[in-house]
Design a protein around this motif. Sequence first.
Motif, PDB file in Angstrom:
ATOM      1  N   GLN A 121      -3.881   0.722  -3.018  1.00  0.00           N
ATOM      2  CA  GLN A 121      -4.727   0.306  -1.906  1.00  0.00           C
ATOM      3  C   GLN A 121      -5.603  -0.847  -2.350  1.00  0.00           C
ATOM      4  O   GLN A 121      -6.162  -0.831  -3.445  1.00  0.00           O
ATOM      5  N   ASN A 122      -5.685  -1.871  -1.491  1.00  0.00           N
ATOM      6  CA  ASN A 122      -6.529  -3.040  -1.771  1.00  0.00           C
ATOM      7  C   ASN A 122      -6.214  -3.656  -3.127  1.00  0.00           C
ATOM      8  O   ASN A 122      -7.118  -4.073  -3.865  1.00  0.00           O
ATOM      9  N   GLY A 123      -4.933  -3.688  -3.474  1.00  0.00           N
ATOM     10  CA  GLY A 123      -4.522  -4.313  -4.730  1.00  0.00           C
ATOM     11  C   GLY A 123      -4.825  -3.497  -5.965  1.00  0.00           C
ATOM     12  O   GLY A 123      -4.727  -4.017  -7.086  1.00  0.00           O
ATOM     13  N   GLN A 134       0.865  -1.170   0.000  1.00  0.00           N
ATOM     14  CA  GLN A 134       0.000   0.000   0.000  1.00  0.00           C
ATOM     15  C   GLN A 134       0.905   1.224   0.000  1.00  0.00           C
ATOM     16  O   GLN A 134       1.950   1.243   0.645  1.00  0.00           O
ATOM     17  N   ALA A 135       0.537   2.226  -0.772  1.00  0.00           N
ATOM     18  CA  ALA A 135       1.417   3.372  -0.952  1.00  0.00           C
ATOM     19  C   ALA A 135       0.612   4.642  -1.085  1.00  0.00           C
ATOM     20  O   ALA A 135      -0.521   4.636  -1.579  1.00  0.00           O
ATOM     21  N   ALA A 136       1.214   5.726  -0.630  1.00  0.00           N
ATOM     22  CA  ALA A 136       0.651   7.060  -0.796  1.00  0.00           C
ATOM     23  C   ALA A 136       1.781   7.972  -1.260  1.00  0.00           C
ATOM     24  O   ALA A 136       2.742   8.200  -0.524  1.00  0.00           O
ATOM     25  N   LEU A 137       1.680   8.435  -2.504  1.00  0.00           N
ATOM     26  CA  LEU A 137       2.733   9.249  -3.081  1.00  0.00           C
ATOM     27  C   LEU A 137       2.150  10.494  -3.728  1.00  0.00           C
ATOM     28  O   LEU A 137       0.988  10.505  -4.153  1.00  0.00           O
ATOM     29  N   LEU A 153      -3.267  -4.784  -9.312  1.00  0.00           N
ATOM     30  CA  LEU A 153      -1.907  -5.268  -9.125  1.00  0.00           C
ATOM     31  C   LEU A 153      -1.888  -6.760  -8.824  1.00  0.00           C
ATOM     32  O   LEU A 153      -2.863  -7.313  -8.297  1.00  0.00           O
ATOM     33  N   PRO A 154      -0.775  -7.443  -9.124  1.00  0.00           N
ATOM     34  CA  PRO A 154      -0.670  -8.863  -8.794  1.00  0.00           C
ATOM     35  C   PRO A 154      -0.597  -9.070  -7.283  1.00  0.00           C
ATOM     36  O   PRO A 154      -0.196  -8.174  -6.545  1.00  0.00           O
ATOM     37  N   VAL A 155      -0.976 -10.259  -6.863  1.00  0.00           N
ATOM     38  CA  VAL A 155      -0.936 -10.605  -5.427  1.00  0.00           C
ATOM     39  C   VAL A 155       0.456 -11.157  -5.102  1.00  0.00           C
ATOM     40  O   VAL A 155       0.977 -12.035  -5.784  1.00  0.00           O
TER      41      VAL A 155
END
Length: 348
Positions: free
Chosen positions: A328-330, A272-275, A342-344
């Motif tokens: 977030q949440n994939g 999870q990322a915030a940019l 996104l891949p798991v």
Amino acid sequence: MHRPGRPGLVAILLLLLLLAAAYGGFWYWAAEWTRAALQGWAQARRSEGFTIGWDRYAIAGFPLELRVSIEKPVFGKVGAAPGYEVRAPALVAWTRPWALERWRFSASAGARLAIEPGPLRPPVRVQAASIDGAVAPREDGVAGGLGRALTLTADEIAIDTGALIGVKHADLQAVLPQHGVASHLDIWISATVGASGITLPASVPPLGATIDRLAAQLAVKGTIPPGPRRQALEAWRNDGGTVEIEDFMLAWGKLGLEAKGTLALDEALQPQAALGARIRGYSDIIDALVGAGTLRPGDGAVAKIGLGLLAKAGADGTPQIETPLTVQNGQLFIGPARVAKLPVFTWE
């Protein structure tokens, strides 16, 4: 003018001979220390389950250099998941006898890395035409104490994962601490990595088949403990560990991306990322995702409209957006638009 007499000349010559003998003894002591350190390090790694060896090695370079030449070195860890092994035709490392904590090294004939990711995953083969690097002590700043500064460059890299990826040049600068850090607020490892001339297995319309430059400056906060990957990452996550992305840059065709922010792992150990990001050529991202089947055409059209409302002309007149980039949440979001799933990551 006073000239030294014969006894004075003899004294000077004796002094020079004593100094030469003392330095010669010091050089051979340094060479023997290096030999013992190499053998001791290899034995310690073998006791930890690593495979390490060589055909032969030699120490030379008298009087002003200490040079270790190793023929056919091998290092790896097999029987684990992932297993890996590095081999090279030759490795040369050198330093000054009075600076044994600072070394430079080169594998001018290249090196090969083989990775066995585990069951049901294809092997990965990496080959570089040449590798150069250096290691030296360095204050690791926030962590407090003396760490190791590592510099590494490689040219003409081929990565085979079933499909072939080429890299013209890659570079790494990292500070590796000698110990863990006290809390998740402290920097454990910092690094700057980059790659230029990345050739993909196939062209990605409309971006093309070559990524001009990919680079990042990262800082890992909190210690990732040794042990199985999933358990280690879970412990790091539970302790509040994060990756601070201090700078990220991508140049690919008409696409330009700059970003900085924070990356962490959620309860399922997924990223999870915030940019905050500045993006030029954002419509090309949408077209590439639609072309790859990651994004439906209708959703792509909606995303283009939404992002277009955020666009402003850059210094060269090219439209660009400054927007949050979140994971977030994939799902990957550019501003309010969801653009990719996104891949798991299993971390097994």
